[in-house]
Design an enzyme around this catalytic site. Structure first.
Site, short mmCIF file in Angstrom:
data_model
loop_
_atom_site.label_atom_id
_atom_site.label_comp_id
_atom_site.label_asym_id
_atom_site.label_seq_id
_atom_site.Cartn_x
_atom_site.Cartn_y
_atom_site.Cartn_z
N ASP A 12 121.56 29.80 48.57
CA ASP A 12 120.90 29.62 47.27
C ASP A 12 120.06 30.81 46.84
OD1 ASP A 12 122.01 27.07 47.35
OD2 ASP A 12 120.27 26.24 48.38
N LYS A 15 123.62 34.32 44.93
CA LYS A 15 124.85 35.10 45.22
C LYS A 15 125.88 34.97 44.12
CE LYS A 15 125.64 32.65 48.86
NZ LYS A 15 124.42 31.89 48.98
N GLY A 39 127.19 26.02 46.27
CA GLY A 39 126.99 25.73 44.85
C GLY A 39 126.55 27.01 44.16
N HIS A 40 127.45 27.62 43.39
CA HIS A 40 127.15 28.89 42.77
C HIS A 40 127.07 28.71 41.24
CE1 HIS A 40 128.94 30.95 46.58
NE2 HIS A 40 127.80 30.34 46.79
N GLN A 198 126.81 30.32 51.56
CA GLN A 198 125.70 30.01 52.47
C GLN A 198 124.84 31.28 52.67
OE1 GLN A 198 129.04 28.57 53.61
NE2 GLN A 198 128.30 27.08 52.13
P1 IMO Z 1 125.36 28.35 48.86
O1 IMO Z 1 126.65 29.12 48.97
C1 IMO Z 1 122.17 26.13 50.80
C2 IMO Z 1 123.22 23.72 54.35
C3 IMO Z 1 123.14 22.22 54.21
C4 IMO Z 1 122.78 21.83 55.62
C5 IMO Z 1 123.57 22.82 56.47
C6 IMO Z 1 124.89 22.28 56.99
O2 IMO Z 1 125.18 27.58 47.61
O3 IMO Z 1 124.21 29.26 49.13
P2 IMO Z 1 127.19 21.66 55.84
O4 IMO Z 1 127.50 20.66 54.77
O5 IMO Z 1 127.56 23.06 55.47
O6 IMO Z 1 127.72 21.26 57.19
O7 IMO Z 1 125.60 21.60 55.96
O8 IMO Z 1 123.82 23.92 55.62
N1 IMO Z 1 124.06 24.40 53.34
C7 IMO Z 1 123.57 25.13 52.31
N2 IMO Z 1 122.32 25.33 51.88
N3 IMO Z 1 123.17 26.72 50.15
C8 IMO Z 1 124.45 26.56 50.57
O9 IMO Z 1 125.47 27.25 50.04
C9 IMO Z 1 124.70 25.70 51.68
N4 IMO Z 1 125.81 25.30 52.33
C10 IMO Z 1 125.40 24.52 53.35
O10 IMO Z 1 122.15 21.82 53.30
O11 IMO Z 1 121.41 22.07 55.89
MG MG Z 2 123.68 26.12 47.34
#
Ligand code: IMO
Ligand code: MG
Length: 410
Positions: A12, A15, A39-40, A198
């Site tokens: 978050d 990116k 979530g982008h 992530q």
């Molecule tokens: P973007 O690309 C923020 C977090 C989840 C959880 C942990 C594992 O938008 O930056 P999962 O469902 O992947 O097995 O969950 O990772 N998480 C993220 N937090 N941004 C994301 O993606 C995330 N993708 C997974 O909240 O703590």
């Molecule tokens: Mg996210």
């Protein structure tokens, strides 16, 4: 040239917005990791696009995008997302390719993800999208890849209900699937942008294990998940926010937890930054910018530069506090700990840097940035030994600028 953009915190960081911005000069955008857990958010004029699986370059007419072999793809989410952007006027047909080595997320994985979570001694707070299940099936050599849908042994071994569910998507995937290594070889002289999901601290290896996601979200994952060798990467940029957020469970050394002004600051930043999850809507946990973690992310990603976002949120504040060391059991360290026990014990050593007059939010180039804010940037650069080469000072495309051109090899 091949340019990688990763998240340098817990996801978050902005990116998606940066990939969209940098994609203007790309021929091809490849997403290399994760799935619909990401979530982008991209704002173009008065339109907002929320992407989970589709690479951010899709918004530009005519650009090619690919979902790499490092991803885990729920075809239902993918085609819903594509239908959604089509309604918003994005004509994606013929421009979206999918690695035939990417793993699929089947409907039962989501329930399994939630069941596993409820049985965990240390619940992670997953997004419940079946991501961890798909990656563990992959490691178990029991997963189903796109290519396997045309393997009669795999197809016959699938449950009837799964075969029925996937059949309509199978027909659509047929025209989109590519042999990723061959595809990348054909595009070797193009401008390729490799989009991470992530963040470094959620990476399966380098993150705050077990409170991580299950993909390789660091720069090494860009090579692995886009079917190129590591030496093909020309440049890596890491996006970070001027504070820290985390959604889900796990250690957060600089979290703003203390009652009073600290908690107020956290709540204020959450509202100013709209820090609620794009995928799950959960309020994000907020903390001080953690330079110990940022330096670590710079190292494990071999970053050539950072892109700093949300510094504008501190406009009007009299100071910005950043973490410069961890105190664990009375001993100071600048090494990012491996153990959650140590991470939980951390007392952040904070340094207050003076706030500024004027507005970072109104800056459109480095020279516009107020002097005291420039001093903050210089402090970060000296501490981490990585230059800040770009800025995002608002959600729109024109609220973004580079101090150094991104598409020039370091
Ligand atoms: P973007 O690309 C923020 C977090 C989840 C959880 C942990 C594992 O938008 O930056 P999962 O469902 O992947 O097995 O969950 O990772 N998480 C993220 N937090 N941004 C994301 O993606 C995330 N993708 C997974 O909240 O703590
Ligand atoms: Mg996210």
């Amino acid at each position: 040239m091949k340019l990688v953009v990763i998240g340098a915190q817990w996801g978050d960081e902005g990116k998606g917005k940066m990939v969209d911005y940098l994609a203007e000069d790309a021929d091809l955008v490849v997403r290399f990791s994760g799935g619909a857990n990401a979530g982008h958010t991209i704002k173009v004029g008065d339109q907002t696009f929320k992407l989970h699986l589709v690479p951010a370059g899709i918004i530009y007419p005519g650009k090619t995008v690919a979902l790499g072999n490092g991803m885990v793809i729920d075809p239902e989410s993918l085609f819903q997302e594509l239908a959604g952007i089509k309604e918003q006027g994005v004509n994606w047909e013929g421009r979206v390719f999918i690695s035939d080595r990417a793993h699929l997320v089947l409907p039962s994985y989501k329930q399994e993800d939630q069941n596993m979570e409820s049985k965990r001694a240390r619940p992670i707070g997953t997004t419940g999208r079946g991501i961890g299940v798909a990656y563990s099936r992959k490691a178990d050599r029991d997963g189903i890849r796109v290519a396997d849908l045309w393997d009669s042994v795999v197809w016959d071994s699938m449950k009837e209900e799964d075969r029925k569910w996937i059949q309509p998507y199978k027909n659509l995937l047929k025209d989109m699937k590519v042999n990723m290594a061959g595809f990348m070889m054909k595009n070797k002289d193009k401008q390729v942008l490799l989009e991470g999901a992530q963040g470094a601290l959620l990476d399966l290896d380098h993150g705050t294990y077990p409170y991580v996601s299950s993909g390789i979200s660091t720069c090494s994952g860009a090579a692995l998940g886009a079917a190129i060798g590591p030496k093909h990467i020309d440049k890596a940029l890491g996006v970070f926010k001027a504070y820290q957020t985390r959604v889900g469970n796990g250690p957060f050394p600089t979290e703003m937890l203390a009652e009073g002004s600290e908690l107020d600051l956290g709540n204020q930043l959450r509202e100013l930054g709209h820090e609620y999850g794009t995928t799950t809507g959960r309020p994000r946990r907020i903390g001080y910018l953690d330079l110990v973690a940022l330096k670590y992310a710079g190292w494990v990603n071999s970053l050539d530069g950072y892109i700093l976002s949300h510094l504008n949120l501190y406009d009007g504040f009299d100071k910005i506090e950043v973490c410069v060391a961890y105190e664990i059991d009375g001993v100071e360290t600048i090494d990012f700990p491996s153990s959650t026990v140590d991470l939980d014990k951390v007392k952040p050593v904070l340094k207050a840097l003076p706030g500024w007059e004027g507005k970072v939010g109104e800056a459109r180039c480095w020279d516009d940035i107020p002097e005291a804010a420039k001093a903050v940037v210089k402090f970060i650069e000296e501490y981490t030994d990585v230059p800040v080469v770009g800025y995002s000072v608002g959600p729109l495309r024109d609220e973004t600028f580079m101090k150094e051109p991104a598409w020039i090899k370091s």
